[in-house]
Design a protein around this motif. Structure first.
Motif, short mmCIF file in Angstrom:
data_model
loop_
_atom_site.label_atom_id
_atom_site.label_comp_id
_atom_site.label_asym_id
_atom_site.label_seq_id
_atom_site.Cartn_x
_atom_site.Cartn_y
_atom_site.Cartn_z
N LEU A 106 9.32 -30.11 16.09
CA LEU A 106 10.76 -29.86 15.92
C LEU A 106 11.36 -30.61 14.74
O LEU A 106 12.32 -30.13 14.12
CB LEU A 106 11.51 -30.20 17.21
CG LEU A 106 11.15 -29.32 18.42
CD1 LEU A 106 11.76 -29.88 19.69
CD2 LEU A 106 11.59 -27.89 18.19
N HIS A 107 10.80 -31.78 14.38
CA HIS A 107 11.39 -32.54 13.27
C HIS A 107 11.15 -31.86 11.91
O HIS A 107 11.72 -32.26 10.91
CB HIS A 107 10.88 -33.99 13.25
CG HIS A 107 9.40 -34.10 13.31
ND1 HIS A 107 8.73 -34.53 14.43
CD2 HIS A 107 8.45 -33.83 12.39
CE1 HIS A 107 7.43 -34.53 14.20
NE2 HIS A 107 7.23 -34.11 12.96
N TRP A 108 10.26 -30.85 11.89
CA TRP A 108 10.04 -30.11 10.64
C TRP A 108 11.07 -28.99 10.46
O TRP A 108 11.14 -28.39 9.39
CB TRP A 108 8.65 -29.45 10.66
CG TRP A 108 7.50 -30.37 10.54
CD1 TRP A 108 6.74 -30.86 11.55
CD2 TRP A 108 6.93 -30.90 9.32
NE1 TRP A 108 5.74 -31.66 11.04
CE2 TRP A 108 5.83 -31.69 9.69
CE3 TRP A 108 7.25 -30.77 7.97
CZ2 TRP A 108 5.06 -32.37 8.75
CZ3 TRP A 108 6.47 -31.44 7.03
CH2 TRP A 108 5.40 -32.22 7.42
N ILE A 109 11.80 -28.67 11.52
CA ILE A 109 12.64 -27.47 11.48
C ILE A 109 14.09 -27.84 11.21
O ILE A 109 14.73 -28.51 12.01
CB ILE A 109 12.51 -26.68 12.80
CG1 ILE A 109 11.03 -26.35 13.05
CG2 ILE A 109 13.35 -25.40 12.75
CD1 ILE A 109 10.75 -25.69 14.37
N LYS A 110 14.56 -27.38 10.08
CA LYS A 110 15.91 -27.73 9.65
C LYS A 110 16.98 -27.05 10.51
O LYS A 110 17.99 -27.66 10.84
CB LYS A 110 16.05 -27.31 8.18
CG LYS A 110 17.25 -27.85 7.54
CD LYS A 110 16.92 -28.63 6.28
CE LYS A 110 18.15 -29.26 5.73
NZ LYS A 110 18.17 -30.69 5.82
N LYS A 111 16.70 -25.80 10.89
CA LYS A 111 17.71 -25.04 11.65
C LYS A 111 17.58 -25.37 13.14
O LYS A 111 17.07 -24.56 13.93
CB LYS A 111 17.53 -23.55 11.40
CG LYS A 111 17.74 -23.14 9.96
CD LYS A 111 17.42 -21.67 9.79
CE LYS A 111 17.43 -21.27 8.34
NZ LYS A 111 16.67 -20.03 8.09
N LYS A 112 18.04 -26.55 13.51
CA LYS A 112 17.82 -27.07 14.87
C LYS A 112 18.53 -26.21 15.92
O LYS A 112 17.99 -25.93 16.97
CB LYS A 112 18.37 -28.49 14.98
CG LYS A 112 17.93 -29.43 13.90
CD LYS A 112 18.57 -30.78 14.06
CE LYS A 112 20.02 -30.89 13.61
NZ LYS A 112 20.27 -30.71 12.18
N GLU A 113 19.76 -25.82 15.60
CA GLU A 113 20.53 -25.05 16.59
C GLU A 113 19.83 -23.72 16.87
O GLU A 113 19.78 -23.26 18.00
CB GLU A 113 21.96 -24.76 16.08
CG GLU A 113 22.86 -25.99 16.03
CD GLU A 113 22.68 -26.80 14.75
OE1 GLU A 113 21.87 -26.40 13.88
OE2 GLU A 113 23.35 -27.84 14.62
N LYS A 114 19.26 -23.14 15.79
CA LYS A 114 18.63 -21.82 15.95
C LYS A 114 17.39 -21.90 16.84
O LYS A 114 17.15 -21.04 17.67
CB LYS A 114 18.26 -21.25 14.58
CG LYS A 114 19.43 -20.67 13.86
CD LYS A 114 18.97 -19.74 12.78
CE LYS A 114 20.09 -18.78 12.44
NZ LYS A 114 19.68 -17.77 11.48
N VAL A 115 16.58 -22.94 16.60
CA VAL A 115 15.36 -23.04 17.41
C VAL A 115 15.73 -23.28 18.87
O VAL A 115 15.14 -22.67 19.78
CB VAL A 115 14.37 -24.08 16.83
CG1 VAL A 115 14.87 -25.47 16.89
CG2 VAL A 115 13.04 -24.05 17.56
N LEU A 116 16.73 -24.12 19.12
CA LEU A 116 17.10 -24.39 20.51
C LEU A 116 17.66 -23.13 21.18
O LEU A 116 17.38 -22.87 22.35
CB LEU A 116 18.12 -25.53 20.58
CG LEU A 116 17.55 -26.92 20.23
CD1 LEU A 116 18.62 -28.00 20.37
CD2 LEU A 116 16.36 -27.27 21.13
N LYS A 117 18.38 -22.34 20.43
CA LYS A 117 18.93 -21.09 20.99
C LYS A 117 17.79 -20.13 21.35
O LYS A 117 17.79 -19.53 22.43
CB LYS A 117 19.87 -20.45 19.96
CG LYS A 117 20.83 -19.48 20.57
CD LYS A 117 21.99 -19.17 19.62
CE LYS A 117 22.99 -18.22 20.21
NZ LYS A 117 23.39 -18.45 21.57
N CYS A 118 16.81 -20.01 20.45
CA CYS A 118 15.66 -19.13 20.74
C CYS A 118 14.93 -19.60 21.98
O CYS A 118 14.52 -18.79 22.82
CB CYS A 118 14.67 -19.11 19.56
SG CYS A 118 15.18 -18.07 18.20
N VAL A 119 14.73 -20.93 22.09
CA VAL A 119 14.02 -21.46 23.26
C VAL A 119 14.81 -21.16 24.52
O VAL A 119 14.27 -20.69 25.52
CB VAL A 119 13.78 -22.99 23.11
CG1 VAL A 119 13.25 -23.58 24.41
CG2 VAL A 119 12.80 -23.28 21.97
#
Ligand code: BEZ
Length: 256
Positions: A106-119
């Motif tokens: 997760l620390h590699w992914i800049k679009k944090k909100e987007k990844v959390l929304k997908c999860v």
């Protein structure tokens, strides 16, 4: 700070020299508690070693990773498992998962909100997200040594690159809650991580920090990394072994 070109991965080197990444991840499986028949998504599965351990519990697991080279290797390593090339910030499966698992991604992914929304969207109600990432001040000494040496040699733009995002407990718990999750457990702890015997901090920098040296000629790059290694000898070398000053953020978050 400036955005970076995408990190590319050498999956052979990753498996050969950096196996501690998934070795430490094994411990995280205790929080996942996978059960037979559960549908589990391994987000950022790399070469599939932890996906395989999850599958050993009898769970029905799918591994996803952005890197097609990692996924090719995962498929070669574990023919019987499902692996897909997917962007963690933009995926959508027809099936829903009981749990999502993620180690050191997760620390590699800049679009944090987007990844959390997908999860969140991919979980069944009652499902959980179990993950570990670098926490605030993770690898601070190594990162500072890289930036300091680049600045010293005039590579200011390289030194300003922003490769990773290491959130604090408060920051990440808030993000999880804003997405809709309930944070059941969150932990922040130091874990100095020793590299494989015989490997040096140069190996680590060449694997994970190579984007810092984009555009720098090979010979010069080797000299810079040698100087970084020399400067880290005082702080990150003990009993003839190199270690990286990792700090972890671990959590279990529920979709209620
Ligand atoms: C980490 O797992 O904390 C990490 C791994 C590679 C580069 C930076 C951080």
């Amino acid at each position: 700070m400036e955005e970076l070109p995408k990190q590319t991965w050498n999956s052979n080197l990753y498996d050969k020299k950096h196996s501690y990444v998934f070795k430490y991840g094994e411990d995280l499986l205790n929080l996942l508690e996978p059960k037979p028949g559960e549908k589990i998504l391994d987000l950022g599965c790399g070469t599939g070693h932890l996906t395989n351990l999850i599958a050993a519990s009898g769970a029905d697991v799918t591994g996803i990773d952005m890197s097609s080279q990692m996924i090719d290797d995962a498929r070669k390593n574990y023919h019987n498992l499902k692996f897909l090339v997917e962007d963690a910030t933009n995926f959508n499966f027809d099936e829903k998962f009981h749990s999502v698992f993620s180690n050191a991604v997760l620390h590699w992914i800049k679009k944090k909100e987007k990844v959390l929304k997908c999860v969140y969207n991919t979980l069944t109600p009652g499902g959980k997200f179990v993950a570990e990432l670098g926490g605030k001040n993770n690898i601070h000494r190594v990162e500072s040594a890289i930036r300091t040496e680049l600045i010293k040699r005039g590579y200011i733009r390289n030194a300003e690159l922003n490769l990773w995002h290491y959130p604090s407990v408060g920051e990440y718990a808030s993000l999880l809650e804003q997405t809709g999750f309930t944070v059941k457990f969150i932990s922040y702890f130091n874990r100095d991580t020793f590299l494989n015997d015989g490997d040096s901090i140069t190996d680590w920098i060449e694997m994970f920090g190579k984007a810092f040296f984009n555009g720098i000629e090979t010979f010069e790059k080797s000299n810079i990394i040698a100087s970084i290694q020399e400067s880290l000898k005082r702080t990150n070398f003990i009993n003839n072994r190199w270690f990286v000053d990792y700090i972890r953020l671990r959590f279990v978050a529920a979709k209620e």
